[in-house]
Scaffold this motif. Structure first.
Motif, PDB file in Angstrom:
ATOM      1  N   LEU A   1      36.850  48.517  43.650  1.00 49.11           N
ATOM      2  CA  LEU A   1      37.299  48.076  44.977  1.00 49.11           C
ATOM      3  C   LEU A   1      37.285  46.556  45.067  1.00 49.11           C
ATOM      4  CD1 LEU A   1      35.644  50.565  47.489  1.00 49.11           C
ATOM      5  CD2 LEU A   1      38.084  50.181  47.101  1.00 49.11           C
ATOM      6  N   LEU A   2      36.183  45.993  44.595  1.00 50.78           N
ATOM      7  CA  LEU A   2      36.022  44.543  44.661  1.00 50.78           C
ATOM      8  C   LEU A   2      37.126  43.849  43.857  1.00 50.78           C
ATOM      9  CD1 LEU A   2      34.271  42.140  45.488  1.00 50.78           C
ATOM     10  CD2 LEU A   2      32.896  42.503  43.448  1.00 50.78           C
ATOM     11  N   VAL A   3      37.292  44.284  42.599  1.00 48.41           N
ATOM     12  CA  VAL A   3      38.308  43.662  41.747  1.00 48.41           C
ATOM     13  C   VAL A   3      39.697  43.854  42.353  1.00 48.41           C
ATOM     14  CG1 VAL A   3      39.433  43.777  39.507  1.00 48.41           C
ATOM     15  CG2 VAL A   3      36.952  43.875  39.645  1.00 48.41           C
ATOM     16  N   GLY A   4      39.968  45.097  42.776  1.00 44.55           N
ATOM     17  CA  GLY A   4      41.306  45.418  43.292  1.00 44.55           C
ATOM     18  C   GLY A   4      41.661  44.600  44.517  1.00 44.55           C
ATOM     19  N   TRP A   5      40.772  44.580  45.493  1.00 43.52           N
ATOM     20  CA  TRP A   5      41.099  43.879  46.736  1.00 43.52           C
ATOM     21  C   TRP A   5      41.204  42.372  46.536  1.00 43.52           C
ATOM     22  CZ3 TRP A   5      43.637  45.890  50.349  1.00 43.52           C
ATOM     23  CH2 TRP A   5      43.468  47.234  50.700  1.00 43.52           C
ATOM     24  N   VAL A   6      40.290  41.837  45.710  1.00 44.72           N
ATOM     25  CA  VAL A   6      40.354  40.389  45.480  1.00 44.72           C
ATOM     26  C   VAL A   6      41.657  40.038  44.769  1.00 44.72           C
ATOM     27  CG1 VAL A   6      39.304  38.436  44.284  1.00 44.72           C
ATOM     28  CG2 VAL A   6      37.866  40.075  45.483  1.00 44.72           C
TER      29      VAL A   6
ATOM     30  N   VAL B   1      46.453  37.713  37.133  1.00 42.61           N
ATOM     31  CA  VAL B   1      45.781  39.009  37.215  1.00 42.61           C
ATOM     32  C   VAL B   1      44.852  39.197  36.017  1.00 42.61           C
ATOM     33  CG1 VAL B   1      46.153  41.493  37.056  1.00 42.61           C
ATOM     34  CG2 VAL B   1      47.545  40.127  38.602  1.00 42.61           C
ATOM     35  N   MET B   2      45.345  38.859  34.839  1.00 42.26           N
ATOM     36  CA  MET B   2      44.545  39.083  33.643  1.00 42.26           C
ATOM     37  C   MET B   2      43.271  38.240  33.664  1.00 42.26           C
ATOM     38  SD  MET B   2      45.757  39.144  29.745  1.00 42.26           S
ATOM     39  CE  MET B   2      46.021  37.428  29.418  1.00 42.26           C
ATOM     40  N   ILE B   3      43.429  36.958  33.924  1.00 44.68           N
ATOM     41  CA  ILE B   3      42.271  36.072  33.875  1.00 44.68           C
ATOM     42  C   ILE B   3      41.275  36.411  34.977  1.00 44.68           C
ATOM     43  CG2 ILE B   3      41.519  33.676  34.103  1.00 44.68           C
ATOM     44  CD1 ILE B   3      44.050  32.862  32.665  1.00 44.68           C
ATOM     45  N   GLU B   4      41.797  36.648  36.175  1.00 45.48           N
ATOM     46  CA  GLU B   4      40.883  36.955  37.289  1.00 45.48           C
ATOM     47  C   GLU B   4      40.129  38.252  37.021  1.00 45.48           C
ATOM     48  OE1 GLU B   4      42.323  36.883  41.217  1.00 45.48           O
ATOM     49  OE2 GLU B   4      42.920  34.779  41.150  1.00 45.48           O
ATOM     50  N   MET B   5      40.840  39.231  36.481  1.00 46.71           N
ATOM     51  CA  MET B   5      40.220  40.526  36.216  1.00 46.71           C
ATOM     52  C   MET B   5      38.994  40.359  35.331  1.00 46.71           C
ATOM     53  SD  MET B   5      41.216  44.055  36.275  1.00 46.71           S
ATOM     54  CE  MET B   5      42.920  44.196  36.059  1.00 46.71           C
ATOM     55  N   ILE B   6      39.128  39.548  34.296  1.00 55.22           N
ATOM     56  CA  ILE B   6      38.026  39.355  33.365  1.00 55.22           C
ATOM     57  C   ILE B   6      36.800  38.805  34.089  1.00 55.22           C
ATOM     58  CG2 ILE B   6      37.257  37.970  31.401  1.00 55.22           C
ATOM     59  CD1 ILE B   6      40.223  38.149  30.430  1.00 55.22           C
ATOM     60  N   PHE B   7      37.030  37.859  34.993  1.00 56.23           N
ATOM     61  CA  PHE B   7      35.893  37.245  35.673  1.00 56.23           C
ATOM     62  C   PHE B   7      35.377  38.112  36.819  1.00 56.23           C
ATOM     63  CE2 PHE B   7      37.623  33.628  33.465  1.00 56.23           C
ATOM     64  CZ  PHE B   7      36.474  32.973  33.048  1.00 56.23           C
TER      65      PHE B   7
ATOM     66  N   LEU C   1      35.254  41.337  37.076  1.00 59.32           N
ATOM     67  CA  LEU C   1      34.480  42.512  36.676  1.00 59.32           C
ATOM     68  C   LEU C   1      32.991  42.194  36.627  1.00 59.32           C
ATOM     69  CD1 LEU C   1      36.658  44.139  33.868  1.00 59.32           C
ATOM     70  CD2 LEU C   1      35.890  45.224  35.973  1.00 59.32           C
ATOM     71  N   THR C   2      32.667  40.916  36.482  1.00 64.47           N
ATOM     72  CA  THR C   2      31.265  40.553  36.297  1.00 64.47           C
ATOM     73  C   THR C   2      30.705  39.729  37.449  1.00 64.47           C
ATOM     74  OG1 THR C   2      31.905  38.567  35.123  1.00 64.47           O
ATOM     75  CG2 THR C   2      31.539  40.521  33.802  1.00 64.47           C
ATOM     76  N   ILE C   3      31.283  39.873  38.623  1.00 70.11           N
ATOM     77  CA  ILE C   3      30.767  39.149  39.786  1.00 70.11           C
ATOM     78  C   ILE C   3      29.288  39.477  40.003  1.00 70.11           C
ATOM     79  CG2 ILE C   3      30.831  39.123  42.317  1.00 70.11           C
ATOM     80  CD1 ILE C   3      33.026  37.510  41.228  1.00 70.11           C
ATOM     81  N   PHE C   4      28.485  38.437  40.147  1.00 63.65           N
ATOM     82  CA  PHE C   4      27.052  38.704  40.330  1.00 63.65           C
ATOM     83  C   PHE C   4      26.417  37.794  41.386  1.00 63.65           C
ATOM     84  CE2 PHE C   4      22.613  37.817  39.334  1.00 63.65           C
ATOM     85  CZ  PHE C   4      22.104  39.104  39.367  1.00 63.65           C
ATOM     86  N   ALA C   5      26.626  36.492  41.214  1.00 66.45           N
ATOM     87  CA  ALA C   5      25.915  35.526  42.057  1.00 66.45           C
ATOM     88  C   ALA C   5      26.179  35.761  43.539  1.00 66.45           C
ATOM     89  CB  ALA C   5      26.327  34.104  41.672  1.00 66.45           C
ATOM     90  N   GLU C   6      27.404  36.049  43.889  1.00 68.21           N
ATOM     91  CA  GLU C   6      27.768  36.228  45.290  1.00 68.21           C
ATOM     92  C   GLU C   6      26.997  37.392  45.913  1.00 68.21           C
ATOM     93  OE1 GLU C   6      29.691  35.793  42.794  1.00 68.21           O
ATOM     94  OE2 GLU C   6      31.200  34.270  43.200  1.00 68.21           O
ATOM     95  N   ILE C   7      26.853  38.471  45.113  1.00 67.43           N
ATOM     96  CA  ILE C   7      26.133  39.640  45.627  1.00 67.43           C
ATOM     97  C   ILE C   7      24.635  39.332  45.705  1.00 67.43           C
ATOM     98  CG2 ILE C   7      25.548  42.044  45.158  1.00 67.43           C
ATOM     99  CD1 ILE C   7      28.230  42.265  43.699  1.00 67.43           C
TER     100      ILE C   7
END
Ligand code: ATP
Ligand code: MG
Lengths: 295, 415
Positions: free
Chosen positions: A79-84, A221-227, A229-235
């Motif tokens: 959801l996070l990756v898709g919406w962003v 899309v490709m570059i953002e997807m890679i980053f 998928l590993t979102i952490f600090a914000e959460i």
């Protein structure tokens, strides 16, 4: 001994020795963590219970895959990756078209749009948490107050949405930057030919600009997807994955397992699953993007 | 029926903003009349405003002042699509992600024309241009000439009242250029359309035009049929610009003015009578003692042992049929224009003589040569021409008179 004329001396002893430092560094860098993760994922390894150890078989995986929290985290990740992605691509395209127009103060406007990219994730999350979305002090609460609306407690009632907003704010500049560069390479003659053919601004956008941006969009899309998928600090800074697991993604779940539950084995199993997931995504993505870039 | 009238068109570009803004006038009051079915060619040095003028006609650029009339209707405030014109760009400007067919049918699609009708019109245009087998290809998979044809096809499909071409052939190789030139001329006859055409190429201008418009620095220098510009240039700029190689110029003095022409003294002391009027078009009269400029085209110079000019051959270019001899200016003021094309800076230095292909002169030879006084030109210091007393018989010739169909029609009429 292969001849020089063939242009390939790959595999020769000499070249191998020259490549060795770089290759071994890469191996160490990539292979050692991977193998260790794999190794731990088959071990009973809980820091709270140092006496329980030894080979665990597929137990770690079994517990993980039957644990509903994994599926929640995966859903949240997607959801996070898709919406962003949707928000940054759509918003980025529109902003890029807007910033391409001639208007007074365009240079400054461009600078402001790009600026969030230079702020580190932790800081921007803190700013959003304490200055924008805070239910008492936040600017959004103040704006809602102006309209006589009740303030929203963003992180409590809309945790994932809040994270999506913050991450979008961070990644929008990247999309704008790439797409703006791409728009600038659009041939003026083409736009003018379209105007002569009777295309208005909307038709030009859909028939000329958007097809021209297709490549750039797939790169974004490709570059953002890679980053993403590993979102952490914000959460970590804002919701800590909560309430409950409402804003826990895969990366955060692994963190919870490893460092809050001290279950290194389980966390490693999660890590392996994340690697597999990322590879599946990357496989399809790289293929479609490569196809896109080809023509 | 489609005519175009330009009335005192001015175009200013503003650069910078606020207090530091500066305006440059690029088109400085152009008047022009284009008749129905006419083929008009704009020529002029680079940067003289040809493209700008054309873009204003197309509606891609607003005129600062003046009126643009199409079929008598003022079009200044009407958008490019509604003017009923079609433009072919130098860069082709095809839409890269659409097939040839989609490219050609794009305007119809935007106009809401049904799919069947669209296909019909695209096919008809493809037929004319022999594009049938290429309709499903993308522009990337076409050669330069094919792309150019698609660009023209896109224009034809719109069935415009006036076609605009901005240097459409300049990206093609020489052979293809000749072929497309003939094809365009055929198209013009077939579509019976009004066409306006910008080019740098002398041959294109001379062979295709009914009417040539010579522009310089945003001003129209002369408008006329190709033969009129060649034989009766209004001023020295047009004389130098039309014709290749360029006209030779020499400063001389007037020794006699009479009804049958103006007598001038040449560098060797001899005198010649040039059959021109003694008044320029703005009424200034030439009197004895005035210094003028003599203009003679390279093809009107000839080797002649008794000729008034002499000089040493500095370079020879043999093309087989003709031979160009490069000489110093007869009064010794300039060297041969090495390189063949005289650039603007050295436009007055050196002379070229076009002789028969069989002359056996060699570099270093001293030769004597003369010129055809009937075809010589005289220009005042201000550059205005003294018109020849006798109009050249071919000046009113139109391009149609050069093609076979009208020739046979004329023969039939005579029979
Ligand atoms: N958008 C613009 N802003 C300012 N000046 C411009 C602009 N467009 C054109 N000009 C100027 O107007 C003049 C005429 O330009 P134009 O393109 O019409 O020349 P041209 O006759 O078509 O030349 P060429 O034969 O090289 O194509 C040039 O001096 C150019 O610098
Ligand atoms: Mg131009």
């Amino acid at each position: 001994m292969r001849t020089r004329a063939s242009g390939r001396t790959v595999g020769g002893l000499r070249t191998l020795s020259l490549q060795a430092p770089a290759v071994s560094l890469l191996l160490m860098w990539m292979l050692v963590p991977l193998v260790m993760t794999l190794w731990f994922s088959f071990q009973r390894y809980n820091l709270m219970m140092p006496s329980v150890s030894g080979f665990a078989g597929v137990d770690n995986y079994y517990y993980l895959l039957t644990d509903p929290s994994l599926w929640t985290a995966m859903g949240n990740t997607l959801l996070l990756v898709g919406w962003v992605l949707v928000a940054t691509v759509v918003g980025g395209t529109l902003l890029a078209v807007l910033l391409q127009q001639e208007f007074f103060g365009r240079g400054v406007a461009r600078l402001f749009v790009i600026a969030p990219f230079f702020i580190m994730p932790t800081v921007s999350a803190l700013v959003w948490k304490n200055m924008m979305m805070h239910p008492v002090n936040g600017i959004l609460a103040w704006v809602a107050g102006l309209f006589g609306l009740p303030a929203i407690d963003w992180f409590a009632s809309l945790p994932l949405t809040s994270i999506v907003i913050i991450v979008t704010w961070q990644w929008l500049p990247f999309a704008v930057l790439i797409l703006l560069t791409a728009i600038q390479s659009l041939d003026d003659d083409q736009v003018e030919a379209a105007r002569m053919d009777g295309a208005g601004p909307v038709a030009i956008f859909f028939y000329i600009t958007l097809p021209h941006l297709k490549r750039a969009i797939s790169v974004v899309v490709m570059i953002e997807m890679i980053f993403l998928l590993t979102i952490f600090a914000e959460i970590f800074v804002t919701t800590s994955g909560g309430p409950g697991l409402a804003s826990t993604n895969l990366a955060y779940l692994i963190y919870i397992r490893a460092l809050l539950d001290f279950d290194v084995g389980g966390a490693s199993a999660g890590g392996v699953i994340a690697i597999i997931l990322a590879n599946i995504v990357a496989f399809f993505l790289v293929r479609t993007v490569a196809k896109n870039l080809e023509n | 029926m489609s005519t175009l009238t330009l009335k005192n068109i001015v175009k200013e570009f503003t650069s910078g903003s606020g207090a530091s803004a500066s305006t440059t006038q690029v088109i400085k009051g152009v008047d022009l009349e284009v008749k129905d079915q006419e083929f008009v060619v704009f020529v002029g040095p680079s940067g003289c405003g040809k493209s700008t003028l054309m873009r204003m006609i197309a509606g891609l650029e607003n005129a600062t002042s003046g009126d643009i009339l199409i079929d008598g209707k003022r079009m200044n405030d009407i958008g490019p699509a509604e003017r009923g014109l079609a433009m072919v760009f130098q860069s082709y400007a095809l839409y890269p992600h659409m097939t040839v067919g989609e490219n050609m049918g794009f305007s119809l699609k935007l106009a809401g024309v049904s799919k069947e009708e669209r296909a019909e019109k695209v096919n008809a245009a493809a037929e004319v241009l022999q594009l049938g087998p290429l309709l499903d290809r993308k522009p990337k998979a076409l050669s330069g000439g094919q792309r150019q044809r698609v660009a023209i096809g896109r224009a034809i499909v719109r069935n415009p009242s006036i076609f605009l071409f901005d240097e459409p052939l300049s990206n093609l190789d020489a052979a293809l250029r000749v072929q497309m030139r003939i094809e365009l001329a055929r198209l013009h006859a077939e579509l019976k359309a009004t066409m306006i055409y910008v080019t740098h190429d002398q041959v294109e201008a001379m062979t295709m035009a009914d009417k040539i418009v010579v522009l310089q620095g945003g001003v129209v220098e002369q408008v006329g049929s190709p033969m009129e510009l060649y034989h009766h240039p209004r001023n020295r700029f047009v004389a130098g610009f039309i014709g290749s190689p360029k006209m030779n110029f020499l400063d001389i003095t007037v020794t006699g003015v009479a009804g049958e022409g103006v007598t001038v003294r040449l560098p060797d002391g001899s005198e010649r009578l040039i059959p021109v009027v003694s008044q320029t078009e703005d009424g200034a009269s030439v009197i004895v003692g005035d210094s003028l400029t003599l203009g003679v085209r390279p093809e009107h110079l000839m080797l002649d042992a008794q000729g008034p000019f002499s000089g040493q051959v500095q370079v020879i270019e043999r093309l087989g049929g003709v031979t160009s001899l490069y000489l110093a200016t007869p009064d010794g003021s300039g060297d041969a224009p090495i390189g063949g094309l005289k650039s603007d800076e050295q436009s007055d230095s050196g002379w070229i003589l076009m002789a028969d292909g069989d002359v056996n002169s060699r570099v270093g030879d001293s030769i004597r040569y003369g010129f055809d006084t009937e075809r010589a030109h005289l220009f005042t210091r201000e550059g205005l021409a003294l018109q020849n007393l006798n109009r050249h018989p071919l000046t009113s010739l139109t391009r149609q008179d050069n093609s076979l169909s009208s020739a046979s029609a004329a023969q039939e009429a005579r029979a």
